[in-house]
Design a protein around this motif. Structure first.
Motif, PDB file in Angstrom:
ATOM      1  N   LEU A  78       4.962 -28.715 -61.345  1.00  0.00           N
ATOM      2  CA  LEU A  78       6.036 -29.585 -59.868  1.00  0.00           C
ATOM      3  C   LEU A  78       5.153 -30.132 -58.786  1.00  0.00           C
ATOM      4  CD1 LEU A  78       5.111 -26.728 -58.305  1.00  0.00           C
ATOM      5  CD2 LEU A  78       6.649 -25.818 -58.870  1.00  0.00           C
ATOM      6  N   SER A  79       5.451 -30.291 -58.039  1.00  0.00           N
ATOM      7  CA  SER A  79       4.667 -30.931 -57.082  1.00  0.00           C
ATOM      8  C   SER A  79       4.422 -30.019 -55.656  1.00  0.00           C
ATOM      9  CB  SER A  79       5.721 -32.603 -55.800  1.00  0.00           C
ATOM     10  OG  SER A  79       5.105 -32.549 -55.138  1.00  0.00           O
ATOM     11  N   PHE A 202      14.883 -32.245 -56.009  1.00  0.00           N
ATOM     12  CA  PHE A 202      14.198 -32.903 -57.728  1.00  0.00           C
ATOM     13  C   PHE A 202      12.695 -33.723 -57.564  1.00  0.00           C
ATOM     14  CE2 PHE A 202      18.274 -35.355 -58.840  1.00  0.00           C
ATOM     15  CZ  PHE A 202      18.553 -34.747 -60.312  1.00  0.00           C
ATOM     16  N   THR A 203      12.946 -33.419 -55.957  1.00  0.00           N
ATOM     17  CA  THR A 203      11.128 -33.562 -55.255  1.00  0.00           C
ATOM     18  C   THR A 203      10.719 -32.778 -56.108  1.00  0.00           C
ATOM     19  OG1 THR A 203      12.531 -34.230 -53.194  1.00  0.00           O
ATOM     20  CG2 THR A 203      10.031 -34.246 -53.093  1.00  0.00           C
ATOM     21  N   GLY A 205       9.989 -30.903 -58.313  1.00  0.00           N
ATOM     22  CA  GLY A 205      10.713 -31.015 -59.812  1.00  0.00           C
ATOM     23  C   GLY A 205       9.828 -32.591 -60.141  1.00  0.00           C
ATOM     24  N   ARG A 206       9.826 -33.574 -59.218  1.00  0.00           N
ATOM     25  CA  ARG A 206       9.028 -34.756 -59.558  1.00  0.00           C
ATOM     26  C   ARG A 206      10.197 -35.500 -60.589  1.00  0.00           C
ATOM     27  NH1 ARG A 206       3.036 -32.944 -61.841  1.00  0.00           N
ATOM     28  NH2 ARG A 206       2.149 -31.929 -59.776  1.00  0.00           N
ATOM     29  N   CYS A 207      11.308 -34.976 -60.057  1.00  0.00           N
ATOM     30  CA  CYS A 207      12.737 -36.017 -60.611  1.00  0.00           C
ATOM     31  C   CYS A 207      13.068 -36.704 -60.079  1.00  0.00           C
ATOM     32  CB  CYS A 207      13.310 -35.046 -61.219  1.00  0.00           C
ATOM     33  SG  CYS A 207      13.309 -33.578 -61.384  1.00  0.00           S
ATOM     34  N   LEU A 208      12.557 -37.499 -59.003  1.00  0.00           N
ATOM     35  CA  LEU A 208      12.604 -38.525 -57.851  1.00  0.00           C
ATOM     36  C   LEU A 208      12.657 -40.701 -58.890  1.00  0.00           C
ATOM     37  CD1 LEU A 208      12.651 -37.300 -54.801  1.00  0.00           C
ATOM     38  CD2 LEU A 208      14.177 -37.720 -55.973  1.00  0.00           C
ATOM     39  N   THR A 209      11.022 -40.824 -59.540  1.00  0.00           N
ATOM     40  CA  THR A 209      10.782 -41.777 -59.908  1.00  0.00           C
ATOM     41  C   THR A 209      12.091 -42.313 -61.220  1.00  0.00           C
ATOM     42  OG1 THR A 209       9.754 -40.032 -61.659  1.00  0.00           O
ATOM     43  CG2 THR A 209       8.344 -41.054 -59.661  1.00  0.00           C
ATOM     44  N   TYR A 210      12.767 -40.818 -61.401  1.00  0.00           N
ATOM     45  CA  TYR A 210      13.652 -41.693 -62.388  1.00  0.00           C
ATOM     46  C   TYR A 210      14.955 -42.175 -61.624  1.00  0.00           C
ATOM     47  CZ  TYR A 210      10.739 -38.287 -65.871  1.00  0.00           C
ATOM     48  OH  TYR A 210       9.972 -37.982 -66.077  1.00  0.00           O
TER      49      TYR A 210
END
Length: 290
Positions: A78-79, A202-203, A205-210
């Motif tokens: 996670l971030s 999502f932020t 969990g570092r998922c925003l790049t998707y």
């Protein structure tokens, strides 16, 4: 010859200003829930909420401090900066709410005796604990131009505030099924809460790049839509809730009138939050610093 793994200890985790603020928060939250537990008077829903808040913030802050002290947090998927920023903001809001709710419900007037003294000291410790978390939020907030972690920026912190206020609104909702206008308001609270919570998750969990579209412009569009939805809720909720209805006399602790009035003010708070969020996010996207 074999080598022994030596655990790395990062003393800055407890000697920096952020670390000191966390240590104060740990001590003060522990004092608060210990004193209230010693009185044995926290049995209703309000008391359970207050005890949960102090214990939850205490436990998570201890975990954060240990992970930073032993430098184990980079191993987590996670971030970390986003997580700690979101938690400190959430803890500040929860402790602030508890510092208001607990004395108003449990401390009677006139206040006398050992039990009342412990409740008063617990309230003071809770207020100081809020200041400790607020200090952490201020120390970790991203400086202008620094967007290394979204949840440490003003729009990111506002996302946590908006989600928390929506949770408070849900706690106060009582009867709203009879009117279409009130049903729309509940839909507004629910939709905005779910989307805001997903952005936070999502932020972290570092998922925003998707996400296949530009994130910053998507957030501006969402904030504008949420603002318009909350404008309608700010008008419709008091209109349908209080139209042709007088405040009951007496109006006890669970009075529907006070709950609906609370929802009205919380709706206004979130309206202001989404407005400020829109202004800041628009500046971040369309007004670039030289």
């Amino acid at each position: 010859a074999g080598t022994m793994a030596v655990a790395t200890v990062n003393l800055r985790a407890v000697t920096s200003w952020v670390g000191i603020a966390r240590l104060f928060a740990i001590v003060l939250s522990c004092i608060a829930f210990s004193l209230v537990a010693s009185t044995g008077d926290f049995g209703n829903a309000y008391g359970t909420w207050c005890m949960f808040t102090w214990c939850f913030c205490f436990a998570v802050t201890v975990l954060v401090l240990v992970l930073e002290l032993l430098e184990l947090y980079p191993k987590l998927p996670l971030s970390w900066d986003d997580f700690t920023s979101a938690f400190s903001m959430l803890a500040a809001l929860m402790i602030f709410t508890t510092s208001v709710v607990f004395p108003s419900i449990f401390i009677s007037s006139p206040c006398s005796g050992s039990k009342c003294a412990r409740q008063a000291v617990a309230t003071t410790a809770s207020c100081l604990c809020f200041l400790a978390y607020a200090l952490e939020v201020g120390l970790t907030r991203a400086k202008p131009g620094d967007i290394s972690s979204f949840l440490s920026t003003v729009p990111g912190l506002l996302k946590v505030f908006e989600a928390y206020v929506a949770c408070l609104i849900f706690c106060l909702l009582d009867t709203y099924t009879s009117e279409a206008g009130l049903q729309w308001c509940v839909a507004v609270y629910s939709i905005c809460f779910i989307i805001t919570l997903l952005i936070i998750i999502f932020t972290i969990g570092r998922c925003l790049t998707y996400i296949p579209c530009p994130l910053e412009k998507m957030l501006v569009g969402y904030n504008a839509l949420a603002l318009m939805m909350y404008i309608t809720a700010t008008v419709l909720w008091p209109l349908y809730s209080f139209r042709g209805k007088n405040r009951p006399n007496p109006c006890d602790r669970n009075c529907w009138w006070d709950k609906d009035l609370g929802v009205t003010f919380l709706t206004i708070f979130n309206l202001i939050a989404y407005l400020v969020d829109l202004v800041y996010s628009t500046r971040m996207v369309f007004i670039r610093a030289p």
